[in-house]
Design a protein around this motif. Structure first.
Motif, PDB file in Angstrom:
ATOM      1  N   GLY A  66       0.803  -1.210   0.000  1.00 36.87           N
ATOM      2  CA  GLY A  66       0.000   0.000   0.000  1.00 36.87           C
ATOM      3  C   GLY A  66       0.838   1.264   0.000  1.00 36.87           C
ATOM      4  O   GLY A  66       0.504   2.241  -0.668  1.00 36.87           O
ATOM      5  N   ALA A  67       1.924   1.265   0.742  1.00 37.45           N
ATOM      6  CA  ALA A  67       2.792   2.442   0.828  1.00 37.45           C
ATOM      7  C   ALA A  67       3.865   2.455  -0.252  1.00 37.45           C
ATOM      8  O   ALA A  67       4.149   3.499  -0.850  1.00 37.45           O
ATOM      9  N   MET A  68       4.456   1.295  -0.520  1.00 38.87           N
ATOM     10  CA  MET A  68       5.574   1.244  -1.460  1.00 38.87           C
ATOM     11  C   MET A  68       5.134   1.006  -2.891  1.00 38.87           C
ATOM     12  O   MET A  68       5.882   1.297  -3.825  1.00 38.87           O
ATOM     13  N   SER A  69       3.942   0.471  -3.081  1.00 38.19           N
ATOM     14  CA  SER A  69       3.443  -0.058  -4.360  1.00 38.19           C
ATOM     15  C   SER A  69       4.290  -1.263  -4.773  1.00 38.19           C
ATOM     16  O   SER A  69       5.300  -1.571  -4.134  1.00 38.19           O
ATOM     17  N   THR A  70       3.909  -1.922  -5.834  1.00 37.05           N
ATOM     18  CA  THR A  70       4.705  -3.025  -6.358  1.00 37.05           C
ATOM     19  C   THR A  70       5.392  -2.654  -7.669  1.00 37.05           C
ATOM     20  O   THR A  70       5.948  -3.512  -8.350  1.00 37.05           O
ATOM     21  N   VAL A  71       5.365  -1.359  -8.020  1.00 40.09           N
ATOM     22  CA  VAL A  71       6.019  -0.888  -9.244  1.00 40.09           C
ATOM     23  C   VAL A  71       7.465  -0.535  -8.928  1.00 40.09           C
ATOM     24  O   VAL A  71       7.752   0.526  -8.353  1.00 40.09           O
ATOM     25  N   TRP A  72       8.343  -1.440  -9.250  1.00 41.98           N
ATOM     26  CA  TRP A  72       9.780  -1.223  -9.087  1.00 41.98           C
ATOM     27  C   TRP A  72      10.474  -1.854 -10.290  1.00 41.98           C
ATOM     28  O   TRP A  72      10.638  -3.062 -10.360  1.00 41.98           O
ATOM     29  N   TYR A  73      10.838  -1.037 -11.270  1.00 37.58           N
ATOM     30  CA  TYR A  73      11.503  -1.543 -12.466  1.00 37.58           C
ATOM     31  C   TYR A  73      12.886  -2.103 -12.092  1.00 37.58           C
ATOM     32  O   TYR A  73      13.544  -1.619 -11.175  1.00 37.58           O
ATOM     33  N   ASP A  74      13.318  -3.103 -12.819  1.00 36.05           N
ATOM     34  CA  ASP A  74      14.664  -3.626 -12.612  1.00 36.05           C
ATOM     35  C   ASP A  74      15.690  -2.580 -13.051  1.00 36.05           C
ATOM     36  O   ASP A  74      15.598  -2.052 -14.170  1.00 36.05           O
ATOM     37  N   PRO A  75      16.669  -2.253 -12.208  1.00 35.94           N
ATOM     38  CA  PRO A  75      17.590  -1.166 -12.559  1.00 35.94           C
ATOM     39  C   PRO A  75      18.476  -1.469 -13.761  1.00 35.94           C
ATOM     40  O   PRO A  75      18.724  -0.575 -14.579  1.00 35.94           O
ATOM     41  N   VAL A  76      18.977  -2.683 -13.873  1.00 37.28           N
ATOM     42  CA  VAL A  76      19.883  -2.979 -14.988  1.00 37.28           C
ATOM     43  C   VAL A  76      19.116  -2.958 -16.314  1.00 37.28           C
ATOM     44  O   VAL A  76      19.573  -2.367 -17.309  1.00 37.28           O
ATOM     45  N   ALA A  77      17.945  -3.565 -16.342  1.00 36.74           N
ATOM     46  CA  ALA A  77      17.139  -3.548 -17.569  1.00 36.74           C
ATOM     47  C   ALA A  77      16.748  -2.123 -17.932  1.00 36.74           C
ATOM     48  O   ALA A  77      16.823  -1.720 -19.107  1.00 36.74           O
ATOM     49  N   THR A  78      16.332  -1.337 -16.943  1.00 33.75           N
ATOM     50  CA  THR A  78      15.877   0.033 -17.205  1.00 33.75           C
ATOM     51  C   THR A  78      17.024   0.912 -17.679  1.00 33.75           C
ATOM     52  O   THR A  78      16.912   1.646 -18.676  1.00 33.75           O
ATOM     53  N   LEU A  79      18.147   0.866 -16.979  1.00 35.12           N
ATOM     54  CA  LEU A  79      19.283   1.701 -17.355  1.00 35.12           C
ATOM     55  C   LEU A  79      19.880   1.268 -18.694  1.00 35.12           C
ATOM     56  O   LEU A  79      20.376   2.110 -19.453  1.00 35.12           O
ATOM     57  N   SER A  80      19.819  -0.026 -19.013  1.00 35.28           N
ATOM     58  CA  SER A  80      20.293  -0.487 -20.327  1.00 35.28           C
ATOM     59  C   SER A  80      19.406   0.059 -21.437  1.00 35.28           C
ATOM     60  O   SER A  80      19.887   0.497 -22.495  1.00 35.28           O
ATOM     61  N   PHE A  81      18.101   0.032 -21.211  1.00 34.10           N
ATOM     62  CA  PHE A  81      17.131   0.584 -22.172  1.00 34.10           C
ATOM     63  C   PHE A  81      17.427   2.059 -22.426  1.00 34.10           C
ATOM     64  O   PHE A  81      17.436   2.520 -23.584  1.00 34.10           O
ATOM     65  N   LEU A  82      17.724   2.808 -21.381  1.00 33.89           N
ATOM     66  CA  LEU A  82      17.948   4.245 -21.516  1.00 33.89           C
ATOM     67  C   LEU A  82      19.362   4.573 -21.977  1.00 33.89           C
ATOM     68  O   LEU A  82      19.589   5.648 -22.543  1.00 33.89           O
TER      69      LEU A  82
END
Length: 315
Positions: A66-82
């Motif tokens: 409820g407080a944190m949500s479950t939306v947490w992208y994987d950092p390596v996948a996200t940073l590689s995409f960007l």
């Protein structure tokens, strides 16, 4: 190795969308996705932001969802995409909970990302705080501080120039195992240690190449920065580069026509710059910014205003 030395105040940004804790996520992020992440990353690259940062959680238990949500992208996948959509801005994990994984697995991911991005990785690391994550992955939650100490040392070896790195510790050991590609940075990508507890500050001072405080108010920074200096001096490390970070209060450049919150630094560029220069006076060399916004377009507009009107006043 990427460093942000004293003499000027560099500025970076935690990406929106990729983590959606109720503590900081804006309402528009709930329906945003890759297109908005790309827009923000390209704006950061265009406007001289030192880095893009991405958080790390594998799974969130129901009691915290409820407080944190479950939306947490994987950092390596996200940073590689960007990484493929940017050229200059660095790619920071803020922070990777590296005790959840073997150091060789972490090294493989971030060495590859550093290689592919042309040497733009900063590996920010932290101890973690969600017991259920550790339990599910078979990691030791109770000993996570000691595990992180050894993991940082092991990562320094694993991310170094040697094709066959070696490390022997109390909990972790490896040798005779080759990993390529090696990181583009030499001798390795920087490791910034996150956290504001006494143990985390000591870990950053003695094991890290930088410190990422955990949202300390300004009045708490000076004593911790002084402790880092003292510890590094006593260990003979004071001549080596070290990046001191801070998380700035939320920002809104210009006169807001909506409620941006009581703690938000807002108004004329000169007033905002004067407030941020106080961090530099404390010894901070990079500051992480968060802009209040109602859309991705407003966020990238704020980033542009900051780069054009505030940043030139910091030097």
């Amino acid at each position: 190795m990427l460093t942000y030395p004293s003499g000027r105040l560099s500025y970076g940004i935690q990406l929106p969308v990729q983590s959606q804790s109720t503590l900081y996520a804006e309402p528009w992020e709930a329906t945003a996705g890759p297109a908005e992440l790309l827009a923000v990353a390209r704006a950061a690259d265009r406007h001289g932001f030192a880095y893009l940062a991405c958080c790390d959680h594998v799974a969130i238990p129901r009691r915290l969802a409820g407080a944190m949500s479950t939306v947490w992208y994987d950092p390596v996948a996200t940073l590689s995409f960007l990484a493929a959509a940017t050229e200059q801005t660095a790619l920071l994990s803020h922070v990777a909970v590296v005790g959840l994984r073997h150091p060789l697995a972490t090294a493989k991911q971030y060495a590859t990302l550093d290689h592919l991005s042309g040497g733009r990785v900063i590996l920010g690391v932290g101890a973690g705080h969600v017991r259920e994550e550790f339990d599910a992955l078979g990691a030791d939650f109770a000993a996570r501080g000691a595990v992180l100490d050894e993991t940082v040392d092991a990562l320094k070896a694993a991310l170094g120039p040697d094709e066959f790195p070696a490390w022997q510790g109390a909990r972790i050991s490896f040798s005779g195992l080759g990993q390529r590609p090696r990181p583009a940075q030499r001798p390795r990508p920087p490791l910034w240690v996150g956290g504001s507890s006494p143990a985390a500050v000591r870990r950053a001072a003695l094991r890290g190449d930088g410190w990422l405080p955990q949202g300390d108010p300004r009045e708490a920074l000076a004593a911790k920065i002084e402790r880092i200096r003292r510890l590094r001096g006593e260990a003979g490390l004071d001549g080596e580069p070290f990046t001191v970070g801070a998380l700035a209060e939320p920002l809104y450049v210009g006169r807001a026509t909506w409620d941006v919150g009581r703690r938000t630094l807002t108004g004329a560029p000169g007033a905002i710059a004067e407030s941020l220069r106080a961090y530099q006076a404390l010894g901070v060399t990079q500051v992480q910014l968060r802009f209040r916004s109602r859309s991705a377009d407003e966020l990238t507009g704020q980033m542009e205003l900051y780069a054009q009107q505030v940043a030139p006043l910091l030097d």
